[in-house]
Design an enzyme around this catalytic site. Structure first.
Site, PDB file in Angstrom:
ATOM      1  CD  GLU A 178      -2.651  -1.368   2.520  1.00  0.00           C
ATOM      2  OE1 GLU A 178      -2.735  -0.395   3.285  1.00  0.00           O
ATOM      3  OE2 GLU A 178      -3.180  -2.465   2.765  1.00  0.00           O
ATOM      4  CG  ASN A 219      -0.813  -6.866  -1.133  1.00  0.00           C
ATOM      5  OD1 ASN A 219      -1.528  -7.291  -2.042  1.00  0.00           O
ATOM      6  ND2 ASN A 219      -1.172  -6.913   0.134  1.00  0.00           N
ATOM      7  CG  HIS A 259      -9.751  -5.647   2.369  1.00  0.00           C
ATOM      8  ND1 HIS A 259      -9.867  -6.715   3.224  1.00  0.00           N
ATOM      9  CD2 HIS A 259      -8.415  -5.431   2.216  1.00  0.00           C
ATOM     10  CE1 HIS A 259      -8.657  -7.122   3.592  1.00  0.00           C
ATOM     11  NE2 HIS A 259      -7.767  -6.360   2.989  1.00  0.00           N
ATOM     12  CD  GLU A 289      -4.335  -7.536   2.410  1.00  0.00           C
ATOM     13  OE1 GLU A 289      -5.165  -6.762   2.893  1.00  0.00           O
ATOM     14  OE2 GLU A 289      -3.114  -7.314   2.428  1.00  0.00           O
ATOM     15  CG  ASP A 291     -12.312  -8.977   3.762  1.00  0.00           C
ATOM     16  OD1 ASP A 291     -12.404  -8.006   2.996  1.00  0.00           O
ATOM     17  OD2 ASP A 291     -11.651  -8.944   4.824  1.00  0.00           O
TER      18      ASP A 291
HETATM   19  O1  G3I Z   1      -3.325  -8.566  19.570  1.00  0.00           O
HETATM   20  C1  G3I Z   1      -3.626  -7.295  20.174  1.00  0.00           C
HETATM   21  C2  G3I Z   1      -4.221  -7.499  21.521  1.00  0.00           C
HETATM   22  O2  G3I Z   1      -3.253  -8.086  22.342  1.00  0.00           O
HETATM   23  C3  G3I Z   1      -4.676  -6.133  22.077  1.00  0.00           C
HETATM   24  O3  G3I Z   1      -5.311  -6.323  23.287  1.00  0.00           O
HETATM   25  C4  G3I Z   1      -5.645  -5.475  21.103  1.00  0.00           C
HETATM   26  C5  G3I Z   1      -6.078  -4.088  21.564  1.00  0.00           C
HETATM   27  O4  G3I Z   1      -6.311  -3.226  20.482  1.00  0.00           O
HETATM   28  O5  G3I Z   1      -4.997  -5.336  19.865  1.00  0.00           O
HETATM   29  C6  G3I Z   1      -4.618  -6.569  19.286  1.00  0.00           C
HETATM   30  O6  G3I Z   1      -3.970  -6.320  18.075  1.00  0.00           O
HETATM   31  C7  G3I Z   1      -4.808  -5.929  17.011  1.00  0.00           C
HETATM   32  C8  G3I Z   1      -4.594  -6.921  15.873  1.00  0.00           C
HETATM   33  O7  G3I Z   1      -5.265  -6.497  14.728  1.00  0.00           O
HETATM   34  C9  G3I Z   1      -5.076  -8.324  16.241  1.00  0.00           C
HETATM   35  O8  G3I Z   1      -6.438  -8.314  16.470  1.00  0.00           O
HETATM   36  C10 G3I Z   1      -4.379  -4.530  16.555  1.00  0.00           C
HETATM   37  O9  G3I Z   1      -4.722  -3.602  17.565  1.00  0.00           O
HETATM   38  C11 G3I Z   1      -5.078  -4.180  15.275  1.00  0.00           C
HETATM   39  O10 G3I Z   1      -4.547  -2.941  14.788  1.00  0.00           O
HETATM   40  C12 G3I Z   1      -4.792  -5.254  14.250  1.00  0.00           C
HETATM   41  O11 G3I Z   1      -5.498  -4.927  13.083  1.00  0.00           O
HETATM   42  C13 G3I Z   1      -4.994  -5.517  11.916  1.00  0.00           C
HETATM   43  C14 G3I Z   1      -4.728  -4.402  10.890  1.00  0.00           C
HETATM   44  O12 G3I Z   1      -4.357  -4.956   9.646  1.00  0.00           O
HETATM   45  C15 G3I Z   1      -3.594  -3.477  11.371  1.00  0.00           C
HETATM   46  O13 G3I Z   1      -2.392  -4.177  11.477  1.00  0.00           O
HETATM   47  C16 G3I Z   1      -6.037  -6.477  11.368  1.00  0.00           C
HETATM   48  O14 G3I Z   1      -6.163  -7.596  12.242  1.00  0.00           O
HETATM   49  C17 G3I Z   1      -5.609  -6.967   9.993  1.00  0.00           C
HETATM   50  O15 G3I Z   1      -6.648  -7.763   9.435  1.00  0.00           O
HETATM   51  C18 G3I Z   1      -5.359  -5.759   9.091  1.00  0.00           C
HETATM   52  O16 G3I Z   1      -4.929  -6.263   7.834  1.00  0.00           O
HETATM   53  C19 G3I Z   1      -4.656  -5.286   6.814  1.00  0.00           C
HETATM   54  C20 G3I Z   1      -3.474  -5.793   6.031  1.00  0.00           C
HETATM   55  O17 G3I Z   1      -2.388  -6.013   6.897  1.00  0.00           O
HETATM   56  C21 G3I Z   1      -3.113  -4.818   4.915  1.00  0.00           C
HETATM   57  N1  G3I Z   1      -4.259  -4.530   4.070  1.00  0.00           N
HETATM   58  C22 G3I Z   1      -5.469  -4.110   4.745  1.00  0.00           C
HETATM   59  C23 G3I Z   1      -5.840  -5.116   5.844  1.00  0.00           C
HETATM   60  C24 G3I Z   1      -7.115  -4.690   6.549  1.00  0.00           C
HETATM   61  O18 G3I Z   1      -6.931  -3.474   7.220  1.00  0.00           O
END
Ligand code: G3I
Length: 374
Positions: A178, A219, A259, A289, A291
């Protein structure tokens, strides 16, 4: 006599009652009661299906899912579906910068290693996500006041350490993720501000040096060319990739994120055109990715699930119909754990397995297209 009559009445009532009971038992035995919820997978059901990975492997195609360690550790159904149905595993979060280098110079591979070992023990290839991205950065990195030289060293060190650690174990990397902003300019992020646009070229170069065999991908989201403004993005993506290749940057492939929602999905024709255009660059393509959110229209659930199945079918068919499109991945395994639950707050059920691990109409659509193209 009246006593006999009364006894006769009682016995007929008893016989009638017995017959009614028998009838009820007979009806209930013949009627299949649909369960309201299925708490876990029916193993018979999954044995009868030909798994997606078996269908995909008939044509050497990658069918992948993003996975996280939490459910791999604690959820047997998740583990089983992930390894039975997919031949490619993408690390949804465990390989992001902040997870791998939580403190400057201290790398923590423990969680990512666990996922990689899980995948390898099930003969799934691993797609590493992601080396360079504006999000998922460590706080220490965001807070620092770095010179250009320092940032070059930090980025080089991160890519070199991570890619070397997984040399021979990770089949492909999302090297840069991105980098384009919605207006199609280069996204304003720490690496662009501190290093300049060449951070992209250098990232690929350093990844290649650390593992010459890994497939190196760029990507991007909204790069599939549907709608008016998305055309701007797909043109920018095309130009960015063309520039990289002209400069001799070791780029092997491009990933197009999906997405999307049912309100404005890309069409088969539109996506196929974009894929053919990108194929002209001579690189590999994967649909990444994916969904598809059900959205909040007033349509009934069965109707939405049928629409979702059609869009899934169209997207994978476009990929299967273009030779250089070598894989298709879902951003998650089941609706139970999708990241979308956390952002919209309403059930969007965007994946191909429902919350109870049952395959949805979208699963059948994907299986059908894989069968047709094998
Ligand atoms: O694991 C921690 C947990 O310990 C904590 O208590 C909690 C509190 O906020 O956060 C948890 O981590 C979160 C993690 O997802 C797991 O659930 C992060 O805050 C959250 O920011 C993270 O979000 C991820 C996001 O990217 C940012 O990294 C999403 O799961 C993930 O699906 C999303 O994926 C992105 C791709 O990498 C790039 N393209 C877009 C896609 C969707 O946004």
């Amino acid at each position: 006599m009246s006593q006999n009559l009364a006894m006769g009445k009682h016995s007929s009532a008893l016989i009638l009652a017995l017959m009614a009971l028998l009838l009820l038992l007979f009806i209930s035995a013949c009627t299949t009661v649909e369960p309201q919820e299925t708490p876990s997978v029916d193993p018979q059901n999954s044995v009868e299906r030909v798994p997606l990975r078996v269908l995909a492997e008939r044509k050497g195609f990658g069918i992948g899912a993003a996975a996280t360690l939490g459910p791999i550790r604690k959820d047997e159904n998740y583990r089983r579906i992930l390894s039975e149905e997919f031949n490619q595993l993408v690390t949804e979060n465990e390989m992001k910068f902040q997870r791998l280098q939580p403190e400057q110079g201290r790398f923590d591979f423990s969680k990512a290693d666990e996922i990689v070992e899980f995948a390898r023990s099930r003969d799934m290839r691993v797609f590493g996500h992601t080396l360079v991205w504006q999000r998922g950065l460590a706080d220490w990195l965001k807070a620092g006041d770095w010179t250009r030289e320092e940032l070059l060293e930090l980025l080089h060190d991160h890519i070199d350490t991570v890619v070397s650690h997984y040399r021979g174990k990770v089949y492909a990397w999302d090297v840069v993720n991105e980098a384009l902003a919605p207006d199609a300019s280069l996204r304003d992020l720490i690496w662009l501000r501190g290093i300049g646009p060449e951070y992209i070229d250098l990232s690929f170069k350093w990844a290649r040096e650390a593992d010459p065999q890994a497939h190196l991908f760029y990507n991007e989201y909204d790069g599939s060319g549907w709608g008016k403004s998305a055309q701007l993005k797909v043109d920018a993506l095309y130009n960015l990739l063309t520039g990289l290749l002209e400069r001799g940057v070791p780029l092997d492939g491009v990933g197009l994120q999906m997405h999307i929602g049912l309100d404005k999905p890309p069409s088969y024709e539109g996506l196929k055109q974009t894929l053919e255009r990108l194929s002209g660059l001579g690189i590999e393509i994967q649909i990444t990715e994916t969904d598809i959110r059900l959205g909040n229209s007033s349509d009934s659930l069965p109707k939405k699930l049928a629409q979702q199945a059609k869009v899934y079918g169209d997207l994978i068919r476009a990929c299967l119909d273009v030779e250089r499109c070598s894989g298709f991945w879902f951003w998650g395994v089941t609706d139970r754990y999708t990241w979308v639950n956390g952002i919209t707050g309403t059930p969007e059920d965007p994946l191909i397995f429902d919350r109870f691990y049952q395959p949805k109409p979208a699963y059948d659509a994907i299986a059908r297209e894989l069968k047709k193209s094998a």
